[in-house]
Write an enzyme that holds these catalytic residues in place. Structure first.
Site, short mmCIF file in Angstrom:
data_model
loop_
_atom_site.label_atom_id
_atom_site.label_comp_id
_atom_site.label_asym_id
_atom_site.label_seq_id
_atom_site.Cartn_x
_atom_site.Cartn_y
_atom_site.Cartn_z
N ASP A 316 0.78 -1.31 0.07
CA ASP A 316 0.02 0.08 0.04
C ASP A 316 0.71 1.18 -0.12
O ASP A 316 2.16 1.01 0.49
CB ASP A 316 -0.97 0.03 1.09
CG ASP A 316 -1.49 1.11 1.56
OD1 ASP A 316 -2.30 1.70 0.50
OD2 ASP A 316 -1.47 2.07 2.54
N ASP A 514 -1.34 -0.79 6.23
CA ASP A 514 -1.48 -0.44 7.66
C ASP A 514 -2.83 0.17 7.84
O ASP A 514 -3.08 0.21 9.13
CB ASP A 514 -0.46 1.00 7.70
CG ASP A 514 -0.86 2.17 6.90
OD1 ASP A 514 -0.96 3.12 7.62
OD2 ASP A 514 -1.00 2.21 5.80
N ASP A 518 -7.19 -1.64 4.26
CA ASP A 518 -6.13 -2.47 3.65
C ASP A 518 -6.55 -3.98 4.29
O ASP A 518 -6.15 -5.19 4.00
CB ASP A 518 -4.82 -2.29 4.30
CG ASP A 518 -4.35 -1.08 3.49
OD1 ASP A 518 -4.45 -0.84 2.48
OD2 ASP A 518 -3.31 -0.22 4.00
#
Length: 626
Positions: A316, A514, A518
């Site tokens: 990410d 995080d 996600d």
């Protein structure tokens, strides 16, 4: 050394003394059997008892049954010294095993020590020592020097250094002051802190870490499952073969019963699968311990096995590769100095709580005199118009995006950067300059990506909800293989599923994230890796691996620890099976004595256990080798 281990040492020492006495007087008189019997009982009186207890629960073919059967058989044919020797050295091997297990548990036990026993709760202005479970969100607790922080919270009074080594693996104390977040499990080093609790104990960092550690052993790797299945089939098989070896040759060929029973007993001694059953799980446990020392928590040994085969890592962007915090990265002044441009922007944005405004005020870094701020008008979607009252007179300021400048008919110079947001500043109809605010790349990300490539990871991919152009700019800066932008949480799951279908058979894909958004992707990947310190609770819950230090460079450490652990596991499997098969054949042929069988069991077990302990050690030397 534990009390149980000390007691066993005394027992084995007494057994060894009587064994020596028996060997000295063997054949010289009729009572030499007495010290042998005492030696046998001192070393292994509990082994037949454990075998009987196992048989009551339906477990007939464990190592206690094998040792009892082999030694009773040796006693029956008059090989008293060998029966005692087998039991003595078997118990020495078990002592080594206990010591090795305790050593491998040490780092995990240290982690368990972060569990706080109490909290100093302020009730009606007075402190009261209570159970951490009794503290509610919003309560105020006091943490003195030397005490553990019992619950997550915000410092409202005081400043101190916190030892976070058990949480993050970092030896450098973390300095906290008023307004800073503190995590439960940290140790206050030097000053009294008052903390406002933000999470119940069940939801706190320390509770979640302990839960992860306690549950880790329940998820076994394929190698561990293989050993368990192997032992269930292998042990009864060798017992049947030993019985055939003892009975068939004398009946068929008319040989000596004593000779073949002796060979069958040797066969039973060496057949004990202790080396495999003990050393393989111990190797994985050592790997988990080595990872925890680095501030990395794995929810099961199966993820160690997966990390060893990692081929693709998907990241990410915001909060993982980048800090997730806006920062002034460029100032382009036209008709004023850079310092004056930043000052004017800070005054203009003073009353705004927007992240971009906050970053401008942080970059200015000086106190703002609010008496100099007059009327402020927020133009939704465009920016801010403000009147500033300086000594030299009133100044009409406009701070905002390019559309605000176009609306005011003010021409701007320069190109708007791809990776970042530009704040334009004008006074009346005069353009003063621009300030670029960007989400900065995390400090150790370049090191992390370089380490992953060096470790053999073939693809480094980034997924982001930002525009493709913004993601592409970050990807090019970092040298990523692929960048996919403009993705919603559901799109990220779809992209990961697509990558999973394309990856090579036998390889693994990890996703590193995080945020709350996600969590679905973390759960879908072969291995989900969450940044524990900054990560959301949902992300940590969904992940298989948690990096407590929030350092992406720890990914390389996980891979190297996993690969080292798997090498040790394979070494132990090949070594144990190879030596045992060789001595089994030699025992059946009468070439290997029971002493060789003792080495094949106890010796191989000790060597495999000592090799397994190596999984606990991880440092700079390991980082340089694959």
């Amino acid at each position: 050394m534990t009390k149980k281990q000390k007691k066993m040492v005394l027992r084995l020492a007494a057994s060894a003394v009587f064994f020596a006495v028996g060997m000295i007087f063997e054949g010289k008189n009729s009572w030499y059997l007495v010290p042998f019997i005492i030696s046998y009982l001192a070393a292994g009186y509990d082994v037949p008892l454990r075998a009987l207890r196992s048989m009551r629960t339906g477990q007939f073919f464990d190592e206690n049954f094998l040792m009892s059967l082999a030694t009773f058989g040796a006693i029956g044919i008059g090989a008293m010294e060998e029966a005692v020797g087998v039991m003595l050295f078997y118990q020495i091997g078990e002592l080594f095993n206990d010591y090795a297990v305790n050593k491998s548990r040490k780092s995990i036990t240290e982690l368990m020590d972060i569990n706080p026993e109490y909290a100093n709760l302020i009730i009606d202005g007075k402190e009261e020592q209570v159970d951490p479970y009794e503290v509610q969100v919003g309560d105020i607790i006091v943490v003195r020097p030397g005490e553990k922080v019992p619950l997550d919270g915000i410092v409202i009074k005081g400043a101190a250094g916190l030892d976070t080594k058990a949480l993050t693996g970092e030896s450098m104390p973390a300095e906290v002051t008023e307004g800073d977040e503190v995590l439960s499990g940290s140790i206050n080093l030097n000053s009294v802190l008052e903390i406002q609790v933000t999470k119940l104990f069940d939801d706190s960092t320390v509770a979640k870490i302990l839960e992860l550690v306690e549950n880790a052993s329940s998820r076994k790797a394929k190698a561990e499952n293989f050993i368990t299945r192997f032992a269930r089939v292998y042990t009864p098989a060798v017992v049947i073969l030993a019985v055939i070896l003892a009975v068939a040759p004398p009946l068929i060929f008319g040989g000596s019963w004593g000779t073949w029973i002796y060979r069958a007993c040797s066969f039973l001694v060496v057949s004990c699968p202790c080396a495999l059953v003990i050393s393989v799980p111990l190797s994985f446990f050592g790997g988990l311990g080595a990872a925890s020392r680095q501030g990395i928590l794995l929810k099961g040994s199966n993820y160690l096995e997966s990390m060893a085969s990692l081929d693709t890592v998907v990241f990410d962007k915001t909060g993982t590769l980048t800090t997730g915090k806006f920062k002034v990265t460029g100032i382009e002044a036209v008709s004023v100095s850079k310092e004056e441009l930043l000052e004017l922007a800070a005054y203009g944005e003073f009353h705004s709580n927007h992240p971009i405004a906050q970053s401008v005020k942080e970059a200015y870094g000086k106190p703002v005199d609010q008496t100099k701020i007059g009327n402020v008008e927020e133009v939704a979607g465009y920016g801010i118009r403000a009147e500033l009252l300086f000594e030299e007179g009133k100044r009409s300021l406009s701070v905002g995006n390019k559309r605000l400048m176009e609306q005011l008919g003010i021409a701007v110079s320069g190109n708007e950067p791809v990776a970042g947001t530009t704040l334009y500043v004008a006074e009346d109809q005069s353009y003063l300059g621009s300030i670029t605010i960007s989400d900065t790349i995390r400090e150790d990300v370049p090191v992390a990506l370089k380490g992953l490539k060096a470790a053999g990871v073939k693809k480094l991919i980034m997924l982001t909800g930002d525009k493709q152009e913004v993601g592409q700019a970050v990807g090019e800066t970092l040298g990523l293989d692929e960048v996919h932008g403009g993705l919603l949480p559901g799109d990220k799951v779809g992209k990961v599923e697509e990558l999973l279908r394309k990856k090579e058979k036998g390889t693994m894909l990890a996703f590193v994230g995080d945020g709350i958004n996600d969590a679905p992707v973390l759960a879908r990947a072969d291995v989900g890796i969450a940044m524990g310190g900054i990560g959301s609770d949902a992300a940590v819950e969904a992940a298989d691996v948690v990096i407590m230090t929030d350092e992406p460079s720890k990914l390389t450490d996980i891979i190297l620890i996993a690969r080292k652990t798997m090498v040790i596991v394979k070494q132990n499997i090949v070594f144990a099976i190879g030596v045992k098969v060789l001595i089994l054949i030699l025992s059946a042929l009468g070439i290997a004595t029971m002493w060789a069988a003792v080495f094949g069991d106890v010796g191989v077990s000790v060597l495999a256990i000592l090799n397994a302990i190596r999984a606990l050690r991880y440092g700079k030397k390991d980082e340089k080798t694959d």
